[in-house]
Design a protein around this motif. Sequence first.
Motif, short mmCIF file in Angstrom:
data_model
loop_
_atom_site.label_atom_id
_atom_site.label_comp_id
_atom_site.label_asym_id
_atom_site.label_seq_id
_atom_site.Cartn_x
_atom_site.Cartn_y
_atom_site.Cartn_z
N ALA A 11 0.83 -1.21 0.00
CA ALA A 11 0.00 0.00 0.00
C ALA A 11 0.86 1.26 0.00
CB ALA A 11 -0.92 0.01 1.22
N GLU A 12 0.29 2.33 -0.55
CA GLU A 12 0.86 3.66 -0.37
C GLU A 12 0.25 4.21 0.91
OE1 GLU A 12 0.65 8.08 -2.41
OE2 GLU A 12 0.57 6.31 -3.72
N VAL A 13 1.05 4.33 1.94
CA VAL A 13 0.55 4.76 3.25
C VAL A 13 0.92 6.22 3.46
CG1 VAL A 13 0.59 4.35 5.73
CG2 VAL A 13 0.80 2.42 4.14
N ARG A 14 -0.09 7.05 3.66
CA ARG A 14 0.13 8.47 3.95
C ARG A 14 -0.48 8.76 5.32
NH1 ARG A 14 -0.19 12.26 -1.38
NH2 ARG A 14 1.37 11.15 -2.61
N ALA A 15 0.30 8.48 6.35
CA ALA A 15 -0.19 8.64 7.72
C ALA A 15 -0.41 10.11 8.04
CB ALA A 15 0.80 8.02 8.69
N ARG A 16 -1.46 10.39 8.79
CA ARG A 16 -1.80 11.78 9.12
C ARG A 16 -1.03 12.29 10.33
NH1 ARG A 16 -8.37 12.11 8.16
NH2 ARG A 16 -8.38 11.16 6.08
N SER A 17 -0.58 11.37 11.18
CA SER A 17 0.16 11.78 12.38
C SER A 17 1.65 11.65 12.12
CB SER A 17 -0.25 10.91 13.58
OG SER A 17 -1.61 11.11 13.89
N ARG A 18 2.39 12.67 12.54
CA ARG A 18 3.82 12.69 12.27
C ARG A 18 4.58 13.27 13.45
NH1 ARG A 18 5.90 16.18 7.26
NH2 ARG A 18 5.26 17.85 8.67
N ASN A 19 5.62 12.58 13.84
CA ASN A 19 6.53 13.08 14.88
C ASN A 19 7.89 13.34 14.25
OD1 ASN A 19 4.57 12.71 16.89
ND2 ASN A 19 5.18 10.58 17.23
N THR A 20 8.44 14.52 14.49
CA THR A 20 9.76 14.88 13.95
C THR A 20 10.65 15.33 15.10
OG1 THR A 20 8.78 15.56 11.84
CG2 THR A 20 11.00 16.33 12.31
N TRP A 21 11.86 14.83 15.15
CA TRP A 21 12.78 15.20 16.21
C TRP A 21 14.21 14.88 15.81
CZ3 TRP A 21 10.35 10.66 15.81
CH2 TRP A 21 11.08 9.50 16.05
N LYS A 22 15.15 15.36 16.61
CA LYS A 22 16.56 15.04 16.44
C LYS A 22 17.01 14.17 17.60
CE LYS A 22 18.44 18.78 13.62
NZ LYS A 22 19.48 19.85 13.54
N GLY A 23 17.87 13.20 17.30
CA GLY A 23 18.34 12.33 18.36
C GLY A 23 19.53 11.52 17.92
N ALA A 24 19.89 10.54 18.74
CA ALA A 24 21.03 9.67 18.45
C ALA A 24 20.69 8.73 17.30
CB ALA A 24 21.40 8.88 19.70
N ALA A 25 21.71 8.05 16.80
CA ALA A 25 21.53 7.12 15.69
C ALA A 25 20.73 5.91 16.16
CB ALA A 25 22.88 6.69 15.14
N ALA A 26 19.77 5.50 15.34
CA ALA A 26 18.93 4.35 15.67
C ALA A 26 19.50 3.10 15.00
CB ALA A 26 17.50 4.59 15.20
N GLN A 27 19.74 2.07 15.80
CA GLN A 27 20.26 0.81 15.28
C GLN A 27 19.33 -0.31 15.71
OE1 GLN A 27 24.31 0.28 16.50
NE2 GLN A 27 25.09 1.96 15.24
N LEU A 28 18.88 -1.11 14.73
CA LEU A 28 17.98 -2.21 15.03
C LEU A 28 18.75 -3.33 15.71
CD1 LEU A 28 15.08 -3.32 14.61
CD2 LEU A 28 15.91 -4.40 12.52
N ILE A 29 18.23 -3.81 16.84
CA ILE A 29 18.84 -4.92 17.54
C ILE A 29 18.55 -6.20 16.77
CG2 ILE A 29 18.91 -6.22 19.70
CD1 ILE A 29 18.02 -3.69 21.13
N PRO A 30 19.57 -6.93 16.33
CA PRO A 30 19.35 -8.13 15.50
C PRO A 30 18.40 -9.13 16.16
CG PRO A 30 21.68 -7.56 15.57
CD PRO A 30 21.00 -6.68 16.57
#
Length: 235
Positions: free
Chosen positions: A101-120
């Motif tokens: 699907a083309e998802v166009r969510a209406r709620s959005r959070n924007t911020w600055k922070g540390a690098a996000a790394q997915l835990i394997p």
Amino acid sequence: MLSGLSPSGAAPQVLLMALALGAVGLVQFFRLQRRRRVMEDMPTARIRSAAQGYVELIGRALPPDAPLFSPITRTPCCCKSTTQFWLDDDTGRCIVDPEGAEVRARSRNTWKGAAAQLIPGTSEVLMTGDNDHRYTEHLILPGQTLYALGWFASLSPLQASAHEEVRERIAAWKADPQQRRSFDANADGELSMAEFEQLRQRAAAAVEAERRERAAQPQTHVLKKPKDRRLFLLT
């Protein structure tokens, strides 16, 4: 000596770039116009009475049966990747399968922070390093009004025929030593014609009772990506 393009030599390149950008913009314009016409011309269906096929639905997004959270802020949400969720329009519910699907969510959070790394091996995210990374999280929140355009299908609780179910039940009982012994009256390790007929009748009766119970259950409705190239939109 420095050399470069003369104004007369640069002009054709600038013109070509302008034409290319104009062509891209024109294609995008017609694409958006076509999408707008599809959305305007499509009547809003109700889940309880929706026809099978390409439909427009409007309702409330509800989370899947298991709690779902966004990966970074851990905000409760309805949709993440290919996780299915519910759409409720007060006449019924349908499962929304967001894959493709083309998802166009209406709620959005924007911020600055540390690098996000997915835990394997998990869906958890570890934040490391400096705080110069910019993030934007698009969310479909529980209870939020959702517009959905896609392929609607109702799945009957009786998918297979009674004959197929009886045949499968007979095969399963014959392969089960305990069930087989219960019909082997003379304990000779073989089912005679009479013993097999008793097994068949018992299997048919069990299947018929189960089908009556399933037939009383409501249909399961699913909204998913059309098999053709038509728009599948969630917003």
